[in-house]
Design a protein around this motif. Structure first.
Motif, PDB file in Angstrom:
ATOM      1  N   TYR A  47       0.841  -1.200   0.000  1.00 20.15           N
ATOM      2  CA  TYR A  47       0.000   0.000   0.000  1.00 20.15           C
ATOM      3  C   TYR A  47       0.880   1.256   0.000  1.00 20.15           C
ATOM      4  O   TYR A  47       0.613   2.202  -0.749  1.00 20.15           O
ATOM      5  N   VAL A  48       1.927   1.262   0.819  1.00 16.01           N
ATOM      6  CA  VAL A  48       2.843   2.403   0.864  1.00 16.01           C
ATOM      7  C   VAL A  48       3.487   2.596  -0.511  1.00 16.01           C
ATOM      8  O   VAL A  48       3.594   3.724  -1.013  1.00 16.01           O
ATOM      9  N   ARG A  49       3.899   1.497  -1.126  1.00 21.66           N
ATOM     10  CA  ARG A  49       4.486   1.584  -2.467  1.00 21.66           C
ATOM     11  C   ARG A  49       3.473   2.120  -3.473  1.00 21.66           C
ATOM     12  O   ARG A  49       3.798   2.949  -4.333  1.00 21.66           O
ATOM     13  N   LEU A  50       2.233   1.673  -3.352  1.00 24.73           N
ATOM     14  CA  LEU A  50       1.179   2.156  -4.240  1.00 24.73           C
ATOM     15  C   LEU A  50       1.012   3.667  -4.085  1.00 24.73           C
ATOM     16  O   LEU A  50       0.866   4.383  -5.073  1.00 24.73           O
ATOM     17  N   GLY A  51       1.074   4.161  -2.844  1.00 27.55           N
ATOM     18  CA  GLY A  51       0.978   5.605  -2.622  1.00 27.55           C
ATOM     19  C   GLY A  51       2.099   6.356  -3.319  1.00 27.55           C
ATOM     20  O   GLY A  51       1.876   7.405  -3.940  1.00 27.55           O
ATOM     21  N   GLY A  52       3.297   5.812  -3.254  1.00 26.76           N
ATOM     22  CA  GLY A  52       4.424   6.427  -3.945  1.00 26.76           C
ATOM     23  C   GLY A  52       4.246   6.414  -5.453  1.00 26.76           C
ATOM     24  O   GLY A  52       4.545   7.404  -6.133  1.00 26.76           O
ATOM     25  N   GLU A  53       3.763   5.296  -5.978  1.00 26.00           N
ATOM     26  CA  GLU A  53       3.526   5.191  -7.427  1.00 26.00           C
ATOM     27  C   GLU A  53       2.403   6.133  -7.864  1.00 26.00           C
ATOM     28  O   GLU A  53       2.452   6.722  -8.945  1.00 26.00           O
ATOM     29  N   PHE A  54       1.392   6.262  -7.015  1.00 32.13           N
ATOM     30  CA  PHE A  54       0.305   7.189  -7.313  1.00 32.13           C
ATOM     31  C   PHE A  54       0.860   8.616  -7.403  1.00 32.13           C
ATOM     32  O   PHE A  54       0.562   9.351  -8.352  1.00 32.13           O
ATOM     33  N   ASN A  55       1.680   9.001  -6.423  1.00 28.65           N
ATOM     34  CA  ASN A  55       2.262  10.346  -6.430  1.00 28.65           C
ATOM     35  C   ASN A  55       3.153  10.558  -7.653  1.00 28.65           C
ATOM     36  O   ASN A  55       3.154  11.648  -8.245  1.00 28.65           O
ATOM     37  N   ALA A  56       3.904   9.537  -8.054  1.00 29.41           N
ATOM     38  CA  ALA A  56       4.743   9.643  -9.249  1.00 29.41           C
ATOM     39  C   ALA A  56       3.886   9.831 -10.506  1.00 29.41           C
ATOM     40  O   ALA A  56       4.252  10.594 -11.408  1.00 29.41           O
ATOM     41  N   THR A  57       2.763   9.154 -10.545  1.00 32.34           N
ATOM     42  CA  THR A  57       1.852   9.281 -11.686  1.00 32.34           C
ATOM     43  C   THR A  57       1.257  10.683 -11.741  1.00 32.34           C
ATOM     44  O   THR A  57       1.203  11.304 -12.811  1.00 32.34           O
ATOM     45  N   VAL A  58       0.833  11.188 -10.589  1.00 33.53           N
ATOM     46  CA  VAL A  58       0.305  12.555 -10.525  1.00 33.53           C
ATOM     47  C   VAL A  58       1.363  13.542 -11.008  1.00 33.53           C
ATOM     48  O   VAL A  58       1.076  14.425 -11.826  1.00 33.53           O
ATOM     49  N   ALA A  59       2.594  13.381 -10.538  1.00 29.43           N
ATOM     50  CA  ALA A  59       3.675  14.287 -10.936  1.00 29.43           C
ATOM     51  C   ALA A  59       3.954  14.198 -12.438  1.00 29.43           C
ATOM     52  O   ALA A  59       4.214  15.223 -13.087  1.00 29.43           O
ATOM     53  N   ALA A  60       3.909  12.990 -12.991  1.00 29.11           N
ATOM     54  CA  ALA A  60       4.157  12.820 -14.426  1.00 29.11           C
ATOM     55  C   ALA A  60       3.096  13.550 -15.247  1.00 29.11           C
ATOM     56  O   ALA A  60       3.416  14.241 -16.218  1.00 29.11           O
ATOM     57  N   PHE A  61       1.844  13.405 -14.852  1.00 27.46           N
ATOM     58  CA  PHE A  61       0.776  14.113 -15.568  1.00 27.46           C
ATOM     59  C   PHE A  61       0.910  15.626 -15.372  1.00 27.46           C
ATOM     60  O   PHE A  61       0.698  16.398 -16.308  1.00 27.46           O
TER      61      PHE A  61
END
Length: 132
Positions: A47-61
């Motif tokens: 879940y923590v990793r998913l949060g990091g990946e989510f934030n990376a996706t937001v930043a990429a967009f």
């Protein structure tokens, strides 16, 4: 005159693919937790990793000026369901009770990302599909 180095373009397809892979891993670890094959900590870690990946996706967009604020509640929504699920003793029945909500949250994430594809491809001048 000093010029700032140009930032490399954000890799939105990679960020999305990694995020989707992590959501699949979360679902698999939940299944394994329900039958006692992994601990609550394993689910928490993914879940923590998913949060990091989510934030990376937001930043990429955001690099391309694409707003994902309509999806910002996704990690918190997942957290609430996971906390409720993991507070119970592991069993397939417990998993079955919480799986529909987990899937709904992930589905909404996928649909939200899918809606952002046209803006992304317009920004980069392409037309490949990110989310099927």
């Amino acid at each position: 005159m000093l010029t700032s180095p140009q930032r490399p373009p954000a890799d939105v397809p990679r960020a999305v693919a990694t995020l989707l892979s992590t959501t699949q891993q979360l679902q698999e670890l939940l299944r394994l937790w329900s039958v006692g094959r992994v601990s609550e900590q394993h689910v928490s870690d993914i879940y923590v990793r998913l949060g990091g990946e989510f934030n990376a996706t937001v930043a990429a967009f955001q690099f391309y000026g694409i707003d994902l604020s309509d999806l910002y509640s996704t990690p918190q929504d997942l957290r609430a369901v996971l906390e409720a699920c993991l507070s119970e003793d592991p069993s397939p029945q417990v998993l079955a009770a919480y799986t529909p909500r987990v899937r709904e949250i992930i589905y909404n994430l996928l649909q939200g990302l899918k809606k952002k594809q046209p803006a992304y491809w317009q920004a980069v001048g392409g037309n490949t599909i990110l989310v099927p």
